[in-house]
Design a protein around this motif. Structure first.
Motif, PDB file in Angstrom:
ATOM      1  N   HIS A   3       0.721  -1.163  -0.089  1.00 23.20           N
ATOM      2  CA  HIS A   3       0.161  -0.079  -0.066  1.00 23.20           C
ATOM      3  C   HIS A   3       0.874   1.223  -0.070  1.00 23.20           C
ATOM      4  N   ASN A   4       1.764   1.378   0.937  1.00 24.96           N
ATOM      5  CA  ASN A   4       2.740   2.348   1.144  1.00 24.96           C
ATOM      6  C   ASN A   4       3.935   2.166   1.889  1.00 24.96           C
ATOM      7  N   ILE A   5       4.771   3.039   1.696  1.00 24.38           N
ATOM      8  CA  ILE A   5       6.206   2.966   2.515  1.00 24.38           C
ATOM      9  C   ILE A   5       6.431   4.028   3.080  1.00 24.38           C
ATOM     10  N   SER A   6       6.576   4.150   4.579  1.00 25.86           N
ATOM     11  CA  SER A   6       7.232   5.305   5.281  1.00 25.86           C
ATOM     12  C   SER A   6       8.594   4.950   5.576  1.00 25.86           C
ATOM     13  N   TYR A   7       9.325   5.997   5.787  1.00 22.49           N
ATOM     14  CA  TYR A   7      10.759   5.971   6.183  1.00 22.49           C
ATOM     15  C   TYR A   7      11.192   6.940   7.035  1.00 22.49           C
ATOM     16  N   ARG A   8      12.067   6.981   7.951  1.00 22.53           N
ATOM     17  CA  ARG A   8      12.876   8.325   8.573  1.00 22.53           C
ATOM     18  C   ARG A   8      14.246   7.888   8.848  1.00 22.53           C
ATOM     19  N   SER A  32      11.797  12.884  -2.057  1.00 21.20           N
ATOM     20  CA  SER A  32      12.377  14.124  -1.609  1.00 21.20           C
ATOM     21  C   SER A  32      12.059  14.275   0.017  1.00 21.20           C
ATOM     22  N   PRO A  33      12.625  13.690   0.903  1.00 22.15           N
ATOM     23  CA  PRO A  33      12.375  13.732   2.378  1.00 22.15           C
ATOM     24  C   PRO A  33      11.938  15.235   2.865  1.00 22.15           C
ATOM     25  N   ASP A  51       9.746  10.686   4.911  1.00 21.61           N
ATOM     26  CA  ASP A  51       8.643  10.632   3.734  1.00 21.61           C
ATOM     27  C   ASP A  51       7.688   9.417   3.525  1.00 21.61           C
ATOM     28  N   LYS A  52       6.763   9.563   3.085  1.00 22.53           N
ATOM     29  CA  LYS A  52       5.705   8.414   2.753  1.00 22.53           C
ATOM     30  C   LYS A  52       5.723   8.214   1.333  1.00 22.53           C
ATOM     31  N   ILE A  53       5.784   7.300   0.822  1.00 21.66           N
ATOM     32  CA  ILE A  53       6.028   6.622  -0.660  1.00 21.66           C
ATOM     33  C   ILE A  53       4.774   5.979  -0.916  1.00 21.66           C
TER      34      ILE A  53
END
Length: 140
Positions: A3-8, A32-33, A51-53
């Motif tokens: 569904h989506n990917i979030s990262y930090r 683009s974070p 960001d959330k992809i």
């Protein structure tokens, strides 16, 4: 599949922001974070890049990027899927920042890393269904 990917990723005072952003680009080339300043335990400044992809093409590119993982890392992920996934089908992984900067993906357990949360597209949204899909993603 996803569904989506979030990262930090955290940029500490001793680190170069451009290098951490470059490490992120290894995993997410078109991201683009956003940045957010906070304070560390000892009152030191810490920058959080996140960001959330959600775009399908970018999600597919991430899955293709996982092919760069060495076989022991892929097996390690598959073996730890049960522990790395919550009951909602979110898979939590960490990638070494320094190795990612060198364009080498390595899954790690330590905190000084790129923290990734992958929301598996499972219907119904159950852990068992998400585990099956995650195993397919990682080539089991």
């Amino acid at each position: 599949m996803i569904h989506n990917i979030s990262y930090r990723a955290f940029v500490y005072g001793t680190e170069n922001q451009e290098k951490v952003e470059s490490a992120i680009k290894t995993l997410f080339p078109t991201s683009s974070p956003q940045s957010e300043f906070t304070e560390g335990y000892f009152k030191n400044p810490v920058l959080i890049l996140h960001d959330k992809i959600t775009k399908k093409r970018e999600l597919r590119d991430f899955v293709k990027n996982l092919d760069k993982l060495k076989d022991p890392d892929k097996k390690r992920i598959v073996n730890q899927l049960e522990n790395k996934m919550d009951h909602k089908g979110n898979l939590f992984l960490r990638f070494d920042k320094q190795r990612a900067y060198l364009e080498d993906l390595k899954v790690v357990e330590h905190g000084d890393s790129i923290h990734v949360k992958i929301k598996i597209a499972a219907y119904p949204a159950k852990k068992e269904v998400a585990l099956k899909i995650a195993r397919e993603i990682f080539g089991e």
